[in-house]
Design a protein around this motif. Structure first.
Motif, PDB file in Angstrom:
ATOM      1  N   SER A  41       0.476  -0.992   0.327  1.00  0.00           N
ATOM      2  CA  SER A  41      -0.547   0.074  -0.157  1.00  0.00           C
ATOM      3  C   SER A  41       0.657   1.240   0.163  1.00  0.00           C
ATOM      4  N   THR A  42       1.790   1.216  -0.202  1.00  0.00           N
ATOM      5  CA  THR A  42       2.722   2.479   0.045  1.00  0.00           C
ATOM      6  C   THR A  42       3.272   2.719  -1.140  1.00  0.00           C
ATOM      7  N   TYR A  43       3.384   1.536  -1.731  1.00  0.00           N
ATOM      8  CA  TYR A  43       3.718   2.285  -3.498  1.00  0.00           C
ATOM      9  C   TYR A  43       2.598   2.481  -4.551  1.00  0.00           C
ATOM     10  N   ASN A  44       3.013   3.152  -5.144  1.00  0.00           N
ATOM     11  CA  ASN A  44       2.203   3.587  -6.490  1.00  0.00           C
ATOM     12  C   ASN A  44       2.494   2.291  -7.636  1.00  0.00           C
ATOM     13  N   MET A  45       1.046   2.218  -8.673  1.00  0.00           N
ATOM     14  CA  MET A  45       1.384   1.107  -9.409  1.00  0.00           C
ATOM     15  C   MET A  45       1.257   1.277 -10.971  1.00  0.00           C
ATOM     16  N   GLY A  89      10.564  -4.867 -30.543  1.00  0.00           N
ATOM     17  CA  GLY A  89      11.161  -4.077 -31.168  1.00  0.00           C
ATOM     18  C   GLY A  89      11.224  -2.788 -31.004  1.00  0.00           C
ATOM     19  N   LYS A  90      10.333  -2.437 -29.974  1.00  0.00           N
ATOM     20  CA  LYS A  90       9.406  -1.283 -29.630  1.00  0.00           C
ATOM     21  C   LYS A  90      10.738  -1.423 -28.004  1.00  0.00           C
ATOM     22  N   GLU A  91      10.590   0.352 -27.363  1.00  0.00           N
ATOM     23  CA  GLU A  91      10.800   0.592 -26.197  1.00  0.00           C
ATOM     24  C   GLU A  91       9.415   0.690 -25.208  1.00  0.00           C
ATOM     25  N   ARG A  92       9.875   0.197 -23.879  1.00  0.00           N
ATOM     26  CA  ARG A  92       8.637  -0.090 -22.795  1.00  0.00           C
ATOM     27  C   ARG A  92       7.882   0.981 -22.744  1.00  0.00           C
ATOM     28  N   GLU A  93       6.708   0.827 -22.894  1.00  0.00           N
ATOM     29  CA  GLU A  93       5.729   2.738 -22.915  1.00  0.00           C
ATOM     30  C   GLU A  93       4.574   1.844 -21.602  1.00  0.00           C
ATOM     31  N   PHE A  94       4.547   3.502 -20.948  1.00  0.00           N
ATOM     32  CA  PHE A  94       3.474   2.600 -20.245  1.00  0.00           C
ATOM     33  C   PHE A  94       2.041   2.898 -20.716  1.00  0.00           C
ATOM     34  N   VAL A  95       1.029   1.888 -19.895  1.00  0.00           N
ATOM     35  CA  VAL A  95       0.804   1.879 -19.910  1.00  0.00           C
ATOM     36  C   VAL A  95      -1.083   2.265 -19.135  1.00  0.00           C
ATOM     37  N   ALA A  96      -0.804   2.035 -17.955  1.00  0.00           N
ATOM     38  CA  ALA A  96      -1.475   2.893 -16.771  1.00  0.00           C
ATOM     39  C   ALA A  96      -1.244   2.681 -15.631  1.00  0.00           C
ATOM     40  N   ALA A  97      -1.286   3.620 -14.610  1.00  0.00           N
ATOM     41  CA  ALA A  97      -1.332   3.405 -12.818  1.00  0.00           C
ATOM     42  C   ALA A  97      -2.123   3.783 -12.507  1.00  0.00           C
ATOM     43  N   ILE A  98      -1.590   3.407 -11.066  1.00  0.00           N
ATOM     44  CA  ILE A  98      -2.575   4.009  -9.802  1.00  0.00           C
ATOM     45  C   ILE A  98      -2.234   4.535  -8.581  1.00  0.00           C
ATOM     46  N   ASP A 101      -6.778   5.810  -4.835  1.00  0.00           N
ATOM     47  CA  ASP A 101      -8.720   7.516  -5.997  1.00  0.00           C
ATOM     48  C   ASP A 101      -8.037   7.843  -6.766  1.00  0.00           C
ATOM     49  N   ASN A 102      -6.624   7.313  -7.013  1.00  0.00           N
ATOM     50  CA  ASN A 102      -6.301   8.702  -8.664  1.00  0.00           C
ATOM     51  C   ASN A 102      -5.375   6.997  -9.992  1.00  0.00           C
ATOM     52  N   THR A 103      -6.323   6.978 -11.212  1.00  0.00           N
ATOM     53  CA  THR A 103      -5.528   6.268 -11.803  1.00  0.00           C
ATOM     54  C   THR A 103      -5.221   7.184 -13.024  1.00  0.00           C
ATOM     55  N   TYR A 104      -4.883   6.832 -14.082  1.00  0.00           N
ATOM     56  CA  TYR A 104      -3.868   7.510 -15.385  1.00  0.00           C
ATOM     57  C   TYR A 104      -3.824   6.166 -16.131  1.00  0.00           C
ATOM     58  N   SER A 105      -3.734   6.569 -17.702  1.00  0.00           N
ATOM     59  CA  SER A 105      -4.128   5.867 -18.282  1.00  0.00           C
ATOM     60  C   SER A 105      -3.179   6.590 -19.492  1.00  0.00           C
ATOM     61  N   ASN A 144       4.482   9.183  -8.371  1.00  0.00           N
ATOM     62  CA  ASN A 144       3.088   9.026  -9.273  1.00  0.00           C
ATOM     63  C   ASN A 144       3.946   8.758 -10.448  1.00  0.00           C
ATOM     64  N   SER A 145       4.072   8.628 -11.828  1.00  0.00           N
ATOM     65  CA  SER A 145       5.306   8.820 -12.870  1.00  0.00           C
ATOM     66  C   SER A 145       4.327   8.339 -13.896  1.00  0.00           C
ATOM     67  N   TYR A 146       4.643   7.991 -15.198  1.00  0.00           N
ATOM     68  CA  TYR A 146       4.796   7.747 -16.884  1.00  0.00           C
ATOM     69  C   TYR A 146       6.293   7.207 -16.801  1.00  0.00           C
ATOM     70  N   TYR A 147       7.301   7.032 -16.286  1.00  0.00           N
ATOM     71  CA  TYR A 147       7.908   6.680 -16.485  1.00  0.00           C
ATOM     72  C   TYR A 147       8.737   5.833 -16.553  1.00  0.00           C
ATOM     73  N   PRO A 148       9.186   4.536 -17.301  1.00  0.00           N
ATOM     74  CA  PRO A 148       9.494   3.360 -16.225  1.00  0.00           C
ATOM     75  C   PRO A 148      10.819   3.580 -15.570  1.00  0.00           C
ATOM     76  N   ASN A 149      11.924   4.348 -15.610  1.00  0.00           N
ATOM     77  CA  ASN A 149      12.825   4.435 -14.919  1.00  0.00           C
ATOM     78  C   ASN A 149      12.700   4.768 -13.034  1.00  0.00           C
ATOM     79  N   ASP A 150      11.958   5.742 -13.240  1.00  0.00           N
ATOM     80  CA  ASP A 150      10.801   6.023 -12.243  1.00  0.00           C
ATOM     81  C   ASP A 150      10.318   4.550 -11.297  1.00  0.00           C
TER      82      ASP A 150
END
Length: 121
Positions: A29-33, A41-50, A55-59, A101-107
């Protein structure tokens, strides 16, 4: 925290799949997921986060209206419901945990092993 993703498979275009990610050895529960994907052949890309409390989601724009992320902190799990799947959704899907809270894989500090999703046309 250790993460184990499951639920991938082969589905026809227009179909649905539900991915699950189980967490252990940490305070989930201490982590954003987040969910990410990587096609050949493609880079890893963001799909969704919570957020930590769910209480907050991003897609990503490419999945908005089709994919829904949810979490259950009592069960240490985060899910990704994928509807109206398209061939371009084909990829290995990864769940990940972050203190940001991030869209970036490196985070993201912790990653599951990935689960293959294949959408046939």
């Amino acid at each position: 925290v250790q993460l184990q993703a499951s639920g991938g498979g082969l589905v026809q275009a227009g179909g649905s799949l539900r991915l699950s990610c189980a967490a252990s050895r940490g305070t989930f529960s201490t982590y954003n997921m987040g969910w990410f994907r990587q096609a050949p052949g493609k880079e890893r890309e963001f799909v969704a986060a919570i957020s930590r409390r769910g209480d907050n989601t991003y897609s990503a724009d490419s999945v908005k209206g089709r994919f829904t992320i949810s979490r259950d902190n009592a069960k240490n799990a985060v899910d990704l419901q994928m509807n109206s799947l398209k061939p371009e959704d084909t990829a290995v899907y990864y769940c990940a945990a972050s203190t940001f809270n991030s869209y970036y894989p490196n985070d993201y500090n912790y990653w599951g092993q990935g689960t293959q999703v294949t959408v046939s046309s």
